[in-house]
Design a protein around this motif. Structure first.
Motif, PDB file in Angstrom:
ATOM      1  N   SER A  38       8.397  -5.301  19.992  1.00 42.62           N
ATOM      2  CA  SER A  38       8.165  -5.436  18.631  1.00 42.62           C
ATOM      3  C   SER A  38       8.988  -4.914  17.612  1.00 42.62           C
ATOM      4  N   ALA A  39       9.035  -3.671  17.352  1.00 43.73           N
ATOM      5  CA  ALA A  39       9.360  -2.532  17.253  1.00 43.73           C
ATOM      6  C   ALA A  39      10.064  -1.826  17.780  1.00 43.73           C
ATOM      7  N   VAL A  72      15.987  -2.628  14.483  1.00 41.01           N
ATOM      8  CA  VAL A  72      16.757  -3.206  15.387  1.00 41.01           C
ATOM      9  C   VAL A  72      15.691  -4.292  15.563  1.00 41.01           C
ATOM     10  N   VAL A  73      16.485  -5.282  15.739  1.00 40.12           N
ATOM     11  CA  VAL A  73      15.875  -6.964  15.586  1.00 40.12           C
ATOM     12  C   VAL A  73      15.002  -6.598  17.359  1.00 40.12           C
ATOM     13  N   ASN A  86       7.079 -14.905  16.366  1.00 41.75           N
ATOM     14  CA  ASN A  86       8.540 -15.355  15.299  1.00 41.75           C
ATOM     15  C   ASN A  86       9.435 -13.951  15.417  1.00 41.75           C
ATOM     16  N   GLY A  87      10.268 -14.424  15.740  1.00 39.87           N
ATOM     17  CA  GLY A  87      11.298 -13.431  15.245  1.00 39.87           C
ATOM     18  C   GLY A  87      11.867 -12.924  13.853  1.00 39.87           C
TER      19      GLY A  87
END
Length: 152
Positions: A135-136, A128-129, A149-150
């Motif tokens: 972050s997660a 999942v973005v 960072n993406g």
């Protein structure tokens, strides 16, 4: 989109083009069964446990998803092709919800292609973005990011 491919390797070029065409038909234009019939072998081996083996099963899975989710689409950010293998770094949007602000699911798809340029085997890893604060989110919601960072 970033492409890494030896343009002198006609097999790799064909395989990359076929994977891109598969995504376009299967998800973006929502004619999944036509796309899988054209670009996926009937003997297709699927390593994602949510989808059965075979081109028909893959077509039916995405036909249902795209029927239920009008906004469903895929964006390919990077694609690498070498010989019989194609790797694609993608963002699947609105596959599991109708939220217009969906950030999607980042995926790395790995395809093994047959001699006719059809997908014969597939592996993937999905995450999942999330949003800038998480972050997660799938594994541990609300954990602050350790970097800016993406996914793409």
């Amino acid at each position: 989109m970033i492409e890494i491919i030896d343009t002198n390797d006609s097999r790799a070029v064909r395989n990359k083009n076929n994977v891109l065409a598969l995504y376009e038909l299967m998800i973006n234009t929502k004619i999944s069964e036509e796309g899988t019939a054209k670009y996926v072998s009937p003997a297709y081996i699927q390593h994602n446990p949510l989808i059965a083996d075979g081109s028909v099963a893959l077509g039916k899975f995405f036909a249902q998803v795209t029927r239920e989710r009008a906004r469903a689409r895929v964006v390919v950010h990077r694609i690498i092709a070498a010989g019989d293998y194609v790797w694609a770094h993608v963002n699947f949007l609105n596959l599991f919800n109708d939220d217009p602000n969906d950030t999607g699911i980042a995926g790395v798809d790995i395809y093994r292609m047959d001699v006719d340029g059809k997908a014969i085997e597939h592996w993937d890893t999905l995450q999942v973005v999330g949003d800038p604060q998480n972050s997660a989110p799938l594994i541990a919601p609300n954990i602050p990011r350790a970097n800016p960072n993406g996914m793409f």
